[in-house]
Design a protein around this motif. Structure first.
Motif: not given
Lengths: 538, 358
Positions: B105, B108, B170, B178-182, B187, B270
C-alpha cells in the motif's frame, strides 16, 4: 524339556532342571509338597527373537533360587511373565500346585509375588511412607502403615524412617523402600532383579542377611544376577539361561564362578589383556571443580581435583547418587563449570564451554544412560553415529549431512566392535543393552579422542560384552588416550583402572594406584570414611 | 479377545499406511454421519470428494487453498519435530499479511518488479517478528509457547481490525474497513488465466523441497529431530535448546507470514478484517496428517483443501451445514491420532490359552 542340548555342554540338563543336582531341601518343605512356583515349557517370542524357549523352572518355599544369564538371555522376559507384565505365548504357570494365569502385576501381587526392580519407581518429592502407600493395592490409613513399616524394617534389618523424603535417601535406602513395600504384602515369592548393582559391598552383605532371614521364614526368593560370586555366596540353586533356553541348573555352592560363567556364555570367558603402559603427557586436568546442584535432587560437586595422563585409566568409584551423574555432566559440558580453569583439556581451559567445544578439543564421552542420552532410540544406527560424530568425523559438509559416509561408518563400528543387530538400519532402541553400549563406545573410540570419559561403561551389560568393552578401553589407552571411568561396579574398577579415587557426597578422594587399595578400604571410602581413617582401620 | 502388543521397532509400513487408514475410517464415519443427517451418504461423499475437482477451475481452487496449508504445515512441522508447539501460525499469518500488505500500500502505484519481492520480504519478516515473541518468552521466562503463540493470534486479529479501520483503510472506500486493492505490481502473478491460482503454489512446492532437505539432510534439521525425540541426547551432543527454539519458531513464523502475504496479494487482493478461514489452525492438522514430513504435508494439504471445497460444494448442492466441514476435519484428526498407536503396537486377535507342554 530342553531340546538339542549343545554337545560341548557338560552341565546341560536333559530332563528337567532338577536332575543334575538336588539341593538340600529346606526343612519347611515337606516331601511331595508342590513347589511355590512351577513354570513348565514357558515360551515367549518377540518379532525376530525367541526370548524364552520352553523354560522349565521350579522354586520351593525357603529357597533362594538364582536366575543367571547374560543380558539378552531372557531373564527379564521370564520374570516379567511371572510378575504378569508380559503374557507367555505358551506354557503353564503353577502356583503352589495349581495352574494360574497371571494377567497383571496386580494379579501377581494378589497371589503373593513381590518384585524389586533394578530401576526403582519412586517419587522423589514424597516421603517413604507415601511412596509405599502408592505402591500398595490397599494401603489403609497412613499412620497404621507407618507402624507396619517400622515393624518390618526393624525385623529384617532394613532401617527406614517412614516420614523422610525420598530425595534425601541413598540408593541403598531407596532399594529398602522397594523391599519393604513387597514385604508388607507378606509375599510367598520375592523376585529381586540385580539388587546388588547399586550397593556398596557392605550394603550388599546386609541385604544378603535380610534375604537369608526371609528364606529361613519360608519365603521363596528368585535372585537375578550376573555376579557369580554373589550367587555362590547366597543361593541354594541356580538356573542358567542362554539365548532364551534353560541350559543348566546347578547348585552354585558346588560350582566355581568360572564353571558357571562357562555355562552362562557357552564357552570359556575371555579375559581382557592389558599390556603395560607408560603415563604420557597430561591430557585432562580438573582443578578445584565446584558445581552447585542444579536442583534440590542434585548433588553439589565440591573442590574436585584430578589429573589424567595419556595412556592411563583412572577409575572413580562410589555408591550411586554421590555425584557421579553431576560429575559426568560437568565434564561433558552439559552443565558448565563456574570457572573456565576448572576443566582443562590439553592445556586449553574449557570449563565454561559446552559439549561441542570440548569435543572439538579432543574429548569424547560415553554417557550413563544409553538410550535417550547416548543414543536416540527411534533413530537408526547411521543417524546415531551423527549424534557425536558430526564434529570430528567429516560427516557434515557445508551444513549438510553425508548420510552415506555415516552409514559406512556405522557399518564399520558394528563390524569392528561386534555390535549384533539386524543391520545399521536398526533403531537404537531395538538393540540389546550390551550391543548398544558397544556401539556407543565404538562411536566415541573411532573419533580417536585424547580424553575419554566413560560413565558406567558396562552397567547391565553381559560379561561377553563387558570383556569386549574393557578390551576396547585397554586398546584405546595403549594408543595414548587418557581414560576416566566413573563406575559403581567396584570389581570393574579394580580390574581396569591404573589409579582409583572415590566420590562421596560430591567430594573426591585422592587418586592412588589401584593395587594400593583393598576392597574393604574402598568400601569404607564409599561409605564416607576419609582415607586416613580407612588406612588405620585396615 | 483383541489385544495391543508392543512392537520392537516402529513399523515402517504403518508410517505410510496409518494416514491412509485414518482417511478410510474418516470416510466411513463421515458417510454414517451424512446418513444420520438424512443425506444420501454416497451422494454426499461424491459432492465432498469428487465433484470439487471435476473442472479445471476446481482443481485450480484446490491448489490455491492448499498453498497456505502446505506452506504453514511445513513450517509448523519443523517446530513440532523439535517439540516446539507453535499453534499461533494464524496470528503469524495475519501479521505477515499486514506487514507485507502495508509495504504494497505504501508503494501504491509504483510500477516496479521490486514491489512484490519487497512485500514478500515484509510478509516473511512480519511472521518471524510475531513468532519471535513466543520464542523470547520461552527462552527467557520459560513460558509455554503453546499458550503464548495462541494468545498472540487474538492480538494479531485485533491489530488487523485496527489497521483496516485506521491507518490502512482505503480513504475512498466509503468507510468500509478495507484497504485499497493492491495494484498489479503488488499482486501475485497468476499461473492459470481464468482462475485464481497464483505463483504462491510454486513457492509452496519449493518450500516442500527445501523443508525436506532441511529436516532430513541438514545438520540443523538433525539437531531439531534429536531435540524433539531425545532432548537429553541433544544436550549430550551439545545441541543448544535455545537455538532450536528460536530457529524452529522463526521458520514457522516466516512461512506463516509468507502464506499470509500470498493470501492478501493473491486471491483476496486487499487487506480486509478477515483474511484467512483459519489456515493457521488447519495447518496443524495438515502437519500431523503429513506425518511432519514435507512431502506428506504436500499431500495432506491437498486433501484438507479438498475437504474445504467439498464442504462448500455440499453446502451449495445439498444444503449441508457448513459446520460439517469442521466435523469432518475433526474426525480426520481424531482418527489420525488414534491410529498412531499402530506405529508402536500391533493388534492381535485371539486368546492366549495356557497350553500344556508337549
Amino acid at each position: 524339556m530342553i531340546r538339542q542340548p549343545p554337545a560341548q555342554e557338560q552341565h546341560t540338563v536333559t530332563d528337567g532342571p532338577e536332575q543334575r543336582s538336588q539341593p538340600p531341601q529346606p526343612p519347611q518343605q515337606p516331601k511331595g509338597a508342590a513347589p511355590r512356583l512351577k513354570l513348565s515349557a514357558i515360551s515367549k517370542s518377540f518379532p525376530g527373537i525367541k526370548a524364552n524357549d520352553h523354560i522349565d523352572l521350579s522354586i520351593n518355599p525357603g529357597e533362594i533360587h538364582a536366575l543367571i544369564g547374560e543380558n539378552g538371555a531372557g531373564k527379564s522376559t521370564l520374570v516379567k511373565i511371572v510378575y504378569g507384565v508380559l503374557s507367555a505365548d505358551a506354557g503353564v504357570i503353577e502356583w503352589e500346585g495349581k495352574p494360574v494365569t497371571i494377567a497383571s502385576p496386580t494379579a501377581a501381587r494378589k497371589l503373593g509375588i513381590g518384585m524389586v526392580f533394578q530401576h526403582f519407581s519412586l517419587f522423589e518429592a514424597l516421603t517413604v511412607a507415601e511412596n509405599i502407600a502408592l505402591g500398595l493395592d490397599d494401603s489403609g490409613p497412613i499412620r497404621a502403615l507407618n507402624q507396619r513399616i517400622t515393624e518390618i524394617s526393624a525385623r529384617y534389618e532394613l532401617p527406614l524412617q517412614p516420614d523422610r523424603h525420598v530425595s534425601g535417601l541413598s540408593v541403598g535406602e531407596k532399594q529398602r523402600i522397594e523391599i519393604v513395600r513387597c514385604l508388607l504384602q507378606s509375599p510367598g515369592l520375592l523376585i529381586m532383579d540385580e539388587p546388588t548393582s547399586v550397593l556398596t559391598p557392605q550394603e550388599a552383605k546386609i541385604l544378603f542377611r535380610t534375604l537369608r532371614r526371609l528364606r529361613d521364614e519360608g519365603c521363596a526368593i528368585l535372585f537375578i544376577s550376573h555376579k557369580l560370586d554373589e550367587v555362590r555366596a547366597l543361593c541354594d540353586r541356580a538356573s542358567i539361561l542362554r539365548h532364551g533356553k534353560l541350559v543348566a541348573a546347578c547348585d552354585p555352592r558346588e560350582e566355581t564362578s568360572g564353571s558357571m560363567a562357562e555355562m552362562m556364555i557357552g564357552s570359556s570367558p575371555v579375559t581382557p589383556r592389558r599390556s603395560s603402559h607408560e603415563a604420557g603427557q597430561k591430557r585432562l586436568e580438573i582443578r578445584d571443580l565446584t558445581v552447585p546442584g542444579q536442583n534440590n535432587f542434585d548433588v553439589s560437586l565440591s573442590h574436585i581435583n584430578l589429573e589424567l595422563h595419556g595412556g592411563e585409566i583412572v577409575g572413580i568409584a562410589g555408591v550411586a547418587g554421590n555425584g557421579q551423574k553431576e560429575l559426568a555432566m560437568a565434564l561433558t559440558g552439559e552443565v558448565r563449570a563456574p570457572g573456565r580453569e576448572m576443566v582443562v583439556i590439553n592445556d586449553e581451559a574449557v570449563g565454561h564451554k559446552g559439549p561441542r567445544r570440548r569435543r572439538r578439543h579432543g574429548m569424547a564421552f560415553v554417557p550413563e544412560e544409553r538410550l535417550g542420552q547416548g543414543a536416540v532410540p527411534d533413530m537408526d544406527l547411521a543417524e546415531n553415529v551423527l549424534l557425536t560424530g558430526y564434529l570430528r568425523l567429516g560427516l557434515v559438509r557445508y551444513g549438510s549431512l553425508r548420510m552415506q559416509a555415516a552409514r559406512d561408518l556405522a557399518a564399520d563400528i558394528t563390524g569392528q566392535f561386534d555390535v549384533r543387530c539386524r543391520g545399521i538400519q536398526a533403531q537404537a532402541g531395538a538393540l540389546s543393552g550390551g550391543n548398544l553400549q558397544k556401539f556407543i563406545i565404538g562411536r566415541e573410540i573411532v573419533q580417536s579422542p585424547d580424553v575419554l570419559i566413560a560413565a558406567q561403561p558396562t552397567w547391565g551389560v553381559d560379561s561377553g560384552a563387558a570383556a569386549a568393552i574393557h578390551q576396547a578401553l585397554f586398546d584405546l589407552a595403549r594408543r595414548g588416550t587418557a581414560i576416566l571411568v566413573i563406575s559403581q561396579d567396584l570389581d570393574e574398577l579394580m580390574l581396569i583402572s591404573d589409579r582409583l579415587a572415590v566420590l562421596h557426597e560430591g567430594k573426591l578422594s585422592g587418586a592412588h594406584p589401584t593395587h594400593e587399595f583393598t576392597i574393604e578400604e574402598i568400601g569404607l571410602l564409599m561409605g564416607g570414611a576419609d582415607i586416613g581413617k580407612a588406612r588405620l582401620a585396615s | 479377545m483383541i489385544m495391543l502388543e508392543r512392537r520392537r521397532e516402529t513399523s515402517r509400513v504403518m508410517k505410510f499406511a496409518s494416514p491412509l487408514l485414518a482417511l478410510v475410517l474418516t470416510v466411513i464415519s463421515g458417510a454414517a454421519l451424512f446418513g444420520l443427517l438424512g443425506f444420501d451418504p454416497l451422494e454426499a461423499l461424491y459432492q465432498f470428494f469428487i465433484a470439487p475437482v471435476m473442472t479445471s477451475y476446481g482443481i485450480a481452487e484446490l491448489l490455491l487453498k492448499a498453498t497456505p496449508l502446505i506452506l504453514i504445515g511445513v513450517g509448523l512441522a519443523i517446530g513440532y519435530r523439535a517439540n516446539v508447539w507453535n499453534i499461533g501460525a494464524e496470528g503469524q499469518l495475519i501479521i505477515g499479511a499486514i506487514a507485507g500488505g502495508a509495504i504494497g500500500l505504501a508503494l501504491h502505484g509504483v510500477d516496479s518488479v521490486l514491489v512484490l519481492p519487497l512485500m514478500i520480504a515484509g510478509g516473511i519478516l512480519g511472521g518471524m517478528a510475531w513468532a519471535a515473541i513466543p520464542a523470547l518468552l520461552r527462552t527467557h521466562f520459560n513460558a509455554s509457547e503453546l499458550l503464548t503463540s495462541l494468545m498472540l493470534t487474538y492480538v494479531a486479529e485485533l491489530l488487523l481490525t485496527w489497521a483496516v479501520n485506521g491507518p490502512l483503510k482505503d480513504p475512498d472506500g466509503f468507510s468500509f474497513p478495507e484497504s485499497k486493492m493492491f495494484h498489479d505490481s503488488a499482486s501475485m502473478p497468476l499461473l492459470l488465466e481464468g482462475t485464481r491460482l497464483h505463483g504462491g503454489f510454486l513457492a509452496a512446492l519449493i518450500v516442500v523441497l527445501l523443508g525436506w532437505f532441511f529436516i532430513s539432510r541438514s545438520l540443523p534439521g538433525y539437531e531439531v529431530r534429536v531435540t524433539g525425540s531425545a532432548p537429553h541426547a541433544a544436550r549430550f551432543a551439545g545441541f543448544s535448546q535455545t537455538v532450536t527454539i528460536w530457529m524452529t519458531l522463526l521458520a514457522g513464523g516466516a512461512l506463516a507470514g509468507l502464506a499470509g502475504l500470498f493470501e492478501v496479494a493473491g486471491p483476496v487482493g486487499q487487506l480486509v478484517p478477515k483474511i484467512s478461514p483459519g489456515y493457521g489452525f488447519t495447518a496443524i492438522i495438515v502437519a500431523f496428517l503429513g506425518r511432519l514430513h514435507p512431502v506428506g504435508i504436500l499431500f495432506a494439504g491437498l486433501l484438507v483443501a479438498l475437504s474445504y471445497l467439498g464442504g462448500e460444494m455440499a453446502q451449495i448442492t445439498l444444503n449441508m451445514p457448513l459446520a460439517v466441514t469442521g466435523v469432518f476435519q475433526g474426525l480426520l484428526l481424531f482418527f489420525l491420532l488414534g491410529v498412531d498407536i499402530l506405529l508402536t503396537h500391533r493388534i492381535r486377535i485371539g486368546h492366549i490359552k495356557p497350553r500344556s507342554a508337549s
